[in-house]
Design a protein around this motif. Structure first.
Motif, mmCIF file in Angstrom:
data_model
loop_
_atom_site.group_PDB
_atom_site.id
_atom_site.type_symbol
_atom_site.label_atom_id
_atom_site.label_comp_id
_atom_site.label_asym_id
_atom_site.label_seq_id
_atom_site.Cartn_x
_atom_site.Cartn_y
_atom_site.Cartn_z
ATOM 1 N N ILE A 52 83.230 -2.269 91.466
ATOM 2 C CA ILE A 52 81.826 -1.878 91.526
ATOM 3 C C ILE A 52 81.666 -0.385 91.273
ATOM 4 C CG2 ILE A 52 79.837 -1.665 93.077
ATOM 5 C CD1 ILE A 52 80.750 -4.310 94.353
ATOM 6 N N GLN A 53 82.600 0.425 91.808
ATOM 7 C CA GLN A 53 82.554 1.867 91.549
ATOM 8 C C GLN A 53 82.637 2.144 90.043
ATOM 9 O OE1 GLN A 53 82.312 4.512 93.627
ATOM 10 N NE2 GLN A 53 82.530 3.548 95.634
ATOM 11 N N GLU A 54 83.527 1.437 89.360
ATOM 12 C CA GLU A 54 83.664 1.619 87.908
ATOM 13 C C GLU A 54 82.409 1.164 87.169
ATOM 14 O OE1 GLU A 54 87.797 1.071 86.155
ATOM 15 O OE2 GLU A 54 87.908 -0.236 87.923
ATOM 16 N N GLU A 55 81.865 0.033 87.575
ATOM 17 C CA GLU A 55 80.656 -0.477 86.931
ATOM 18 C C GLU A 55 79.487 0.481 87.123
ATOM 19 O OE1 GLU A 55 80.057 -3.581 85.055
ATOM 20 O OE2 GLU A 55 82.165 -2.975 84.844
ATOM 21 N N ASP A 56 79.353 1.041 88.316
ATOM 22 C CA ASP A 56 78.272 1.997 88.569
ATOM 23 C C ASP A 56 78.423 3.238 87.692
ATOM 24 O OD1 ASP A 56 77.146 0.336 90.447
ATOM 25 O OD2 ASP A 56 77.930 1.423 92.194
ATOM 26 N N ALA A 57 79.670 3.700 87.523
ATOM 27 C CA ALA A 57 79.902 4.876 86.676
ATOM 28 C C ALA A 57 79.592 4.561 85.212
ATOM 29 C CB ALA A 57 81.347 5.348 86.825
ATOM 30 N N HIS A 58 80.013 3.380 84.751
ATOM 31 C CA HIS A 58 79.714 2.981 83.369
ATOM 32 C C HIS A 58 78.198 2.926 83.150
ATOM 33 C CE1 HIS A 58 83.839 2.445 82.553
ATOM 34 N NE2 HIS A 58 83.993 1.223 83.069
ATOM 35 N N TYR A 59 77.484 2.364 84.109
ATOM 36 C CA TYR A 59 76.027 2.238 83.979
ATOM 37 C C TYR A 59 75.375 3.611 83.933
ATOM 38 C CZ TYR A 59 71.224 0.876 85.027
ATOM 39 O OH TYR A 59 69.870 0.703 84.971
ATOM 40 N N ALA A 60 75.815 4.508 84.828
ATOM 41 C CA ALA A 60 75.242 5.854 84.856
ATOM 42 C C ALA A 60 75.483 6.587 83.546
ATOM 43 C CB ALA A 60 75.836 6.638 86.025
ATOM 44 N N ASN A 61 76.668 6.412 82.966
ATOM 45 C CA ASN A 61 76.970 7.067 81.685
ATOM 46 C C ASN A 61 76.157 6.455 80.546
ATOM 47 O OD1 ASN A 61 78.884 8.941 82.660
ATOM 48 N ND2 ASN A 61 80.481 7.373 82.674
ATOM 49 N N ARG A 62 76.004 5.149 80.586
ATOM 50 C CA ARG A 62 75.260 4.466 79.522
ATOM 51 C C ARG A 62 73.781 4.831 79.543
ATOM 52 N NH1 ARG A 62 76.866 -0.117 80.746
ATOM 53 N NH2 ARG A 62 75.043 -1.061 81.732
ATOM 54 N N LYS A 63 73.237 4.973 80.751
ATOM 55 C CA LYS A 63 71.813 5.272 80.895
ATOM 56 C C LYS A 63 71.530 6.767 80.980
ATOM 57 C CE LYS A 63 70.371 0.991 81.084
ATOM 58 N NZ LYS A 63 69.418 0.415 80.096
ATOM 59 N N GLY A 64 72.586 7.581 81.117
ATOM 60 C CA GLY A 64 72.395 9.015 81.222
ATOM 61 C C GLY A 64 71.650 9.432 82.469
ATOM 62 N N ILE A 65 71.916 8.748 83.583
ATOM 63 C CA ILE A 65 71.170 9.011 84.817
ATOM 64 C C ILE A 65 71.977 9.816 85.834
ATOM 65 C CG2 ILE A 65 69.680 6.995 84.573
ATOM 66 C CD1 ILE A 65 71.505 5.505 86.502
ATOM 67 N N SER A 66 73.123 10.330 85.427
ATOM 68 C CA SER A 66 73.933 11.140 86.333
ATOM 69 C C SER A 66 73.970 12.580 85.837
ATOM 70 C CB SER A 66 75.363 10.591 86.413
ATOM 71 O OG SER A 66 76.192 11.457 87.165
ATOM 72 N N ARG A 67 73.975 13.525 86.787
ATOM 73 C CA ARG A 67 74.086 14.937 86.398
ATOM 74 C C ARG A 67 75.520 15.301 86.019
ATOM 75 N NH1 ARG A 67 75.855 18.072 90.799
ATOM 76 N NH2 ARG A 67 75.878 16.985 92.802
ATOM 77 N N HIS A 68 76.453 14.363 86.260
ATOM 78 C CA HIS A 68 77.853 14.588 85.897
ATOM 79 C C HIS A 68 78.106 14.046 84.494
ATOM 80 C CE1 HIS A 68 78.780 15.759 90.017
ATOM 81 N NE2 HIS A 68 78.146 14.677 90.444
ATOM 82 N N ARG A 69 78.885 14.781 83.717
ATOM 83 C CA ARG A 69 79.203 14.365 82.338
ATOM 84 C C ARG A 69 80.707 14.417 82.128
ATOM 85 N NH1 ARG A 69 74.654 13.253 82.913
ATOM 86 N NH2 ARG A 69 72.847 13.676 81.567
ATOM 87 N N PRO A 70 81.416 13.262 82.196
ATOM 88 C CA PRO A 70 80.835 11.947 82.495
ATOM 89 C C PRO A 70 80.800 11.688 83.999
ATOM 90 C CG PRO A 70 83.159 11.716 82.001
ATOM 91 C CD PRO A 70 82.846 13.185 81.848
ATOM 92 N N ALA A 71 80.038 10.667 84.397
ATOM 93 C CA ALA A 71 80.080 10.178 85.778
ATOM 94 C C ALA A 71 81.405 9.446 85.986
ATOM 95 C CB ALA A 71 78.909 9.249 86.036
ATOM 96 N N LEU A 72 82.066 9.724 87.092
ATOM 97 C CA LEU A 72 83.367 9.117 87.371
ATOM 98 C C LEU A 72 83.292 8.285 88.649
ATOM 99 C CD1 LEU A 72 85.696 12.184 86.646
ATOM 100 C CD2 LEU A 72 85.239 10.220 85.153
ATOM 101 N N PRO A 73 84.032 7.184 88.706
ATOM 102 C CA PRO A 73 84.047 6.395 89.944
ATOM 103 C C PRO A 73 84.772 7.138 91.058
ATOM 104 C CG PRO A 73 85.692 5.554 88.414
ATOM 105 C CD PRO A 73 84.905 6.616 87.666
ATOM 106 N N LEU A 74 84.395 6.852 92.287
ATOM 107 C CA LEU A 74 85.103 7.426 93.434
ATOM 108 C C LEU A 74 86.562 7.006 93.390
ATOM 109 C CD1 LEU A 74 84.714 9.046 96.106
ATOM 110 C CD2 LEU A 74 84.389 6.829 97.244
ATOM 111 N N TYR A 75 86.804 5.763 93.022
ATOM 112 C CA TYR A 75 88.148 5.236 92.755
ATOM 113 C C TYR A 75 88.001 3.992 91.907
ATOM 114 C CZ TYR A 75 86.971 2.395 96.936
ATOM 115 O OH TYR A 75 86.355 1.579 97.852
#
Length: 256
Positions: free
Chosen positions: A103-126
């Motif tokens: 789920i952590q990986e999926e959330d990071a993929h979604y954030a990167n795909r939608k550009g909704i994270s201030r991190h570039r790229p968004a990374l999973p906690l683990y």
């Protein structure tokens, strides 16, 4: 001498982590994720919260993620010591932790795909692989066994909250401390009832629901009231596999 530090589950009900330090040991009781509001979830990325290099062991009360879900992050940061727990907790962690990593990986993929994270790229906690690797650290302890680890004796006793849920009783020289973990009901169809507390100098007790009493109504009657309308309208009710042990009694209630 024992020193206790609260690293979570203080000011919020999640992220349970209690660091117990003696002359020879640094032990973390529970290793939970902070969940809920963003300001709490961001605390999961505070890698300075725990000195991984000085940590000697982890003990888990049970497998819920707010008590075990930080373990893969701890592994990712370099922790390779033992993680003591019950056999039931190990079995549940083998399901919950890899799923949490996925789920952590999926959330990071979604954030990167939608550009909704201030991190570039968004990374999973683990990652899911981090979680799977961390499972190798789990060392089951039989309930009521006195496990000696350095200058501490560790004893787990059933607490009935979920499968494998335990209290953690630690003794050091003439001192003792009891961590209740989450506490279940006395009468449950599937789980062991909570074990009465052993004598201890200090008790760290779960108290999230400490200001209320259990409803005395039969929970199966409550369940029947919930699902009968769906069945009467020809609908479908999904029941978790672990609850099927009570299926005969449910059917009798529904038919009546």
């Amino acid at each position: 001498m024992m020193k206790l530090s609260f690293l979570g589950a203080a000011g919020t009900v999640t992220g349970s982590k209690f660091l117990l330090q003696t002359g020879d040991s640094n032990i973390l009781v529970d290793c939970g994720l902070f969940q809920g509001f963003k300001q709490f979830r961001q605390m999961n990325r505070d890698d300075a919260l725990i000195d991984v290099q000085s940590l000697d062991a982890v003990v888990l009360t049970h497998a819920h993620l707010d008590h075990s879900g930080y373990l893969p992050r701890l592994y990712k940061l370099g922790y390779r010591g033992p993680v003591f727990c019950s056999q039931g907790t190990k079995s549940l962690c083998s399901i919950l932790l890899p799923d949490a990593g996925f789920i952590q990986e999926e959330d990071a993929h979604y954030a990167n795909r939608k550009g909704i994270s201030r991190h570039r790229p968004a990374l999973p906690l683990y990652t899911e692989q981090d979680a799977k690797s961390s499972l190798d650290l789990l060392e089951p302890i039989t309930w009521h066994e006195k496990k000696q680890f350095r200058d501490l004796t560790i004893t787990l006793s059933p607490m009935g909250h979920i499968v494998g849920a335990s209290s953690v009783y630690l003794t050091h020289q003439e001192q003792s401390i009891l961590f209740s973990g989450d506490i279940g009901r006395q009468n449950d169809l599937l789980l062991h009832p909570p074990t009465p507390a052993m004598d201890a100098n200090w008790i760290v007790m779960e108290s999230t629901y400490g200001n209320r009493l259990h409803n005395k109504q039969d929970p199966l009657m409550q369940l029947a009231d919930c699902i009968s309308p769906t069945l009467n309208h020809g609908g479908v009710v999904l029941i978790p596999f672990s609850l099927l042990a009570a299926r005969r009694r449910w059917c009798m209630l529904l038919l009546n």
